[in-house]
Design a protein around this motif. Structure first.
Motif, PDB file in Angstrom:
ATOM      1  N   PRO A  90       0.814  -1.231   0.000  1.00 38.08           N
ATOM      2  CA  PRO A  90       0.000   0.000   0.000  1.00 38.08           C
ATOM      3  C   PRO A  90       0.840   1.270   0.000  1.00 38.08           C
ATOM      4  N   CYS A  91       1.968   1.240   0.686  1.00 39.48           N
ATOM      5  CA  CYS A  91       2.852   2.413   0.699  1.00 39.48           C
ATOM      6  C   CYS A  91       3.514   2.610  -0.659  1.00 39.48           C
ATOM      7  N   VAL A  92       3.867   1.511  -1.320  1.00 44.81           N
ATOM      8  CA  VAL A  92       4.437   1.608  -2.665  1.00 44.81           C
ATOM      9  C   VAL A  92       3.397   2.193  -3.620  1.00 44.81           C
ATOM     10  N   ILE A  93       2.172   1.721  -3.504  1.00 43.12           N
ATOM     11  CA  ILE A  93       1.096   2.218  -4.373  1.00 43.12           C
ATOM     12  C   ILE A  93       0.847   3.700  -4.135  1.00 43.12           C
ATOM     13  N   SER A  94       0.818   4.110  -2.872  1.00 44.75           N
ATOM     14  CA  SER A  94       0.595   5.529  -2.573  1.00 44.75           C
ATOM     15  C   SER A  94       1.745   6.385  -3.083  1.00 44.75           C
ATOM     16  N   ALA A  95       2.972   5.873  -3.028  1.00 46.24           N
ATOM     17  CA  ALA A  95       4.128   6.614  -3.542  1.00 46.24           C
ATOM     18  C   ALA A  95       3.987   6.858  -5.041  1.00 46.24           C
ATOM     19  N   VAL A  96       3.554   5.829  -5.773  1.00 48.84           N
ATOM     20  CA  VAL A  96       3.357   5.959  -7.220  1.00 48.84           C
ATOM     21  C   VAL A  96       2.183   6.893  -7.512  1.00 48.84           C
ATOM     22  N   LEU A  97       1.126   6.767  -6.721  1.00 50.33           N
ATOM     23  CA  LEU A  97      -0.076   7.573  -6.940  1.00 50.33           C
ATOM     24  C   LEU A  97       0.196   9.061  -6.747  1.00 50.33           C
ATOM     25  N   PHE A  98       0.922   9.406  -5.683  1.00 49.14           N
ATOM     26  CA  PHE A  98       1.137  10.816  -5.356  1.00 49.14           C
ATOM     27  C   PHE A  98       2.351  11.424  -6.044  1.00 49.14           C
ATOM     28  N   PHE A  99       3.384  10.624  -6.282  1.00 47.75           N
ATOM     29  CA  PHE A  99       4.629  11.193  -6.796  1.00 47.75           C
ATOM     30  C   PHE A  99       5.013  10.704  -8.189  1.00 47.75           C
ATOM     31  N   GLY A 100       4.240   9.787  -8.755  1.00 49.03           N
ATOM     32  CA  GLY A 100       4.497   9.362 -10.119  1.00 49.03           C
ATOM     33  C   GLY A 100       5.144   7.998 -10.217  1.00 49.03           C
ATOM     34  N   VAL A 101       4.963   7.359 -11.378  1.00 51.10           N
ATOM     35  CA  VAL A 101       5.458   6.006 -11.578  1.00 51.10           C
ATOM     36  C   VAL A 101       6.982   5.957 -11.574  1.00 51.10           C
ATOM     37  N   GLY A 102       7.625   7.093 -11.796  1.00 53.84           N
ATOM     38  CA  GLY A 102       9.087   7.130 -11.785  1.00 53.84           C
ATOM     39  C   GLY A 102       9.693   6.765 -10.443  1.00 53.84           C
ATOM     40  N   GLN A 103       8.884   6.814  -9.394  1.00 53.76           N
ATOM     41  CA  GLN A 103       9.403   6.470  -8.059  1.00 53.76           C
ATOM     42  C   GLN A 103       9.717   4.982  -7.943  1.00 53.76           C
ATOM     43  N   LEU A 104       9.169   4.188  -8.842  1.00 52.24           N
ATOM     44  CA  LEU A 104       9.506   2.761  -8.841  1.00 52.24           C
ATOM     45  C   LEU A 104      10.988   2.547  -9.142  1.00 52.24           C
ATOM     46  N   LEU A 105      11.608   3.506  -9.827  1.00 52.78           N
ATOM     47  CA  LEU A 105      13.043   3.412 -10.100  1.00 52.78           C
ATOM     48  C   LEU A 105      13.838   3.556  -8.810  1.00 52.78           C
ATOM     49  N   VAL A 106      13.408   4.454  -7.942  1.00 55.95           N
ATOM     50  CA  VAL A 106      14.075   4.640  -6.647  1.00 55.95           C
ATOM     51  C   VAL A 106      13.905   3.386  -5.793  1.00 55.95           C
TER      52      VAL A 106
END
Length: 323
Positions: free
Chosen positions: A42-58
């Motif tokens: 859920p935290c990963v999903i919220s990170a992508v939702l609020f800050f963009g799919v590019g956060q998956l790279l981090v």
């Protein structure tokens, strides 16, 4: 109460006497690790939702280099490669989720390498580390790249999408207290996995329901932050109210996922309460009177160092033992 166990070793029979507490769980170590991974989604999903799919790279960089570093060290030391137990994945996920949005993947990789190599493997691997490995990596990045790790980007749904202070920084340096609604939803600046209280509570609730996490730690931290934050609020009206301490920054994330780490937290019930209350006291003091806006990372690492002492003085007495 003590337990007597008869075991066979070296061709003979050994009498092993141990004293409580005796750790037991319905889950295996591997199951526990992957449950924690699941709880962080859920935290990963919220990170992508609020800050963009590019956060998956981090996040992906943190996981990849954490797993790779552990496998390499185990290979070089001729130990069984045990990355399938999920512990390295957890370290990478936790590290990635406590970093700012758009943080450099190169810096992230260095933090992940430090987390595993220095925070975990140098002590002997899983079960032997003194400090939480992900927080050790975060502390390393804080010292090595202080500007990059304190450069924040507002969520993509916010009106102002340029770098801006987090709610804690806004309070510390501008004396502005953010309202509760953005803190609960997550539409504020902050680390990738900590801004949305809803996402953290969903994942943390899963750990509590499955009894993977001990409820005493988050509850003692909650009681502590409300108590100590409330006392300071009554003394100094300019200080934030206790609920702000709960929902702002990484308090909830730290309480649910960092402080509950089995290896670096006490094993006795009384010790868990002392541990959680101690963390909260330090958090409030740093946030209100310290030079830094946030104190969760340092508070947990500080109390990690006292866990052996807490265990020693809160262990149950053996029947017949003279105090």
């Amino acid at each position: 109460m003590s337990t007597v166990t008869v075991s066979e070793a070296g061709g003979g029979r050994d009498l092993v006497i141990t004293t409580s507490p005796h750790m037991h769980s319905r889950w295996t170590t591997r199951q526990v690790m992957w449950f924690v991974v699941l709880s962080l989604l859920p935290c990963v999903i919220s990170a992508v939702l609020f800050f963009g799919v590019g956060q998956l790279l981090v996040i992906g960089s943190a996981v990849l280099f954490a797993v790779g570093t552990e496998a390499l060290i185990q290979y070089l030391t001729k130990k069984p490669i045990a990355i399938r137990d999920g512990s390295a994945v957890i370290t990478g996920l936790l590290l990635g989720l406590v970093l700012p949005p758009n943080f450099s993947p190169v810096f992230t990789a260095l933090g992940a390498i430090f987390s595993i190599a220095v925070g975990k493997m140098v002590f002997g691997g899983l079960g032997y580390n003194i400090f939480n490995p992900a927080l050790a990596g975060r502390a390393f990045l804080q010292a090595a790249f202080p500007v990059a790790i304190t450069t924040w980007t507002m969520p993509q749904f916010a009106v102002d999408t340029v770098s801006k202070a987090t709610p804690l920084a806004a309070f510390k340096f501008d004396h502005v207290i953010t309202g509760m609604q953005p803190l609960v939803i997550g539409n504020v600046g902050g680390s990738l996995g900590e801004t949305s209280a809803i996402a953290v509570l969903i994942g943390g609730g899963f750990l509590l329901v499955t009894r993977v996490a001990n409820w005493r730690i988050p509850l003692s931290m909650l009681v502590g932050v409300l108590l100590f934050g409330g006392i300071i609020w009554l003394i100094d009206p300019a200080a934030p109210n206790p609920l702000f301490h709960v929902f702002a920054g990484s308090f909830l994330f730290g309480a649910m996922f960092m402080a509950t780490d089995y290896v670096t937290s006490p094993v006795t019930n009384l010790g868990l309460w002392i541990y959680g209350m101690g963390i909260s006291l330090i958090i409030v003091l740093i946030r209100v009177y310290g030079g830094l806006p946030e104190g969760v990372m340092y508070s947990i690492l500080f109390m990690n160092a006292f866990v052996p002492l807490i265990n020693r003085y809160t262990r149950p007495k053996i029947f017949g033992e003279v105090a």
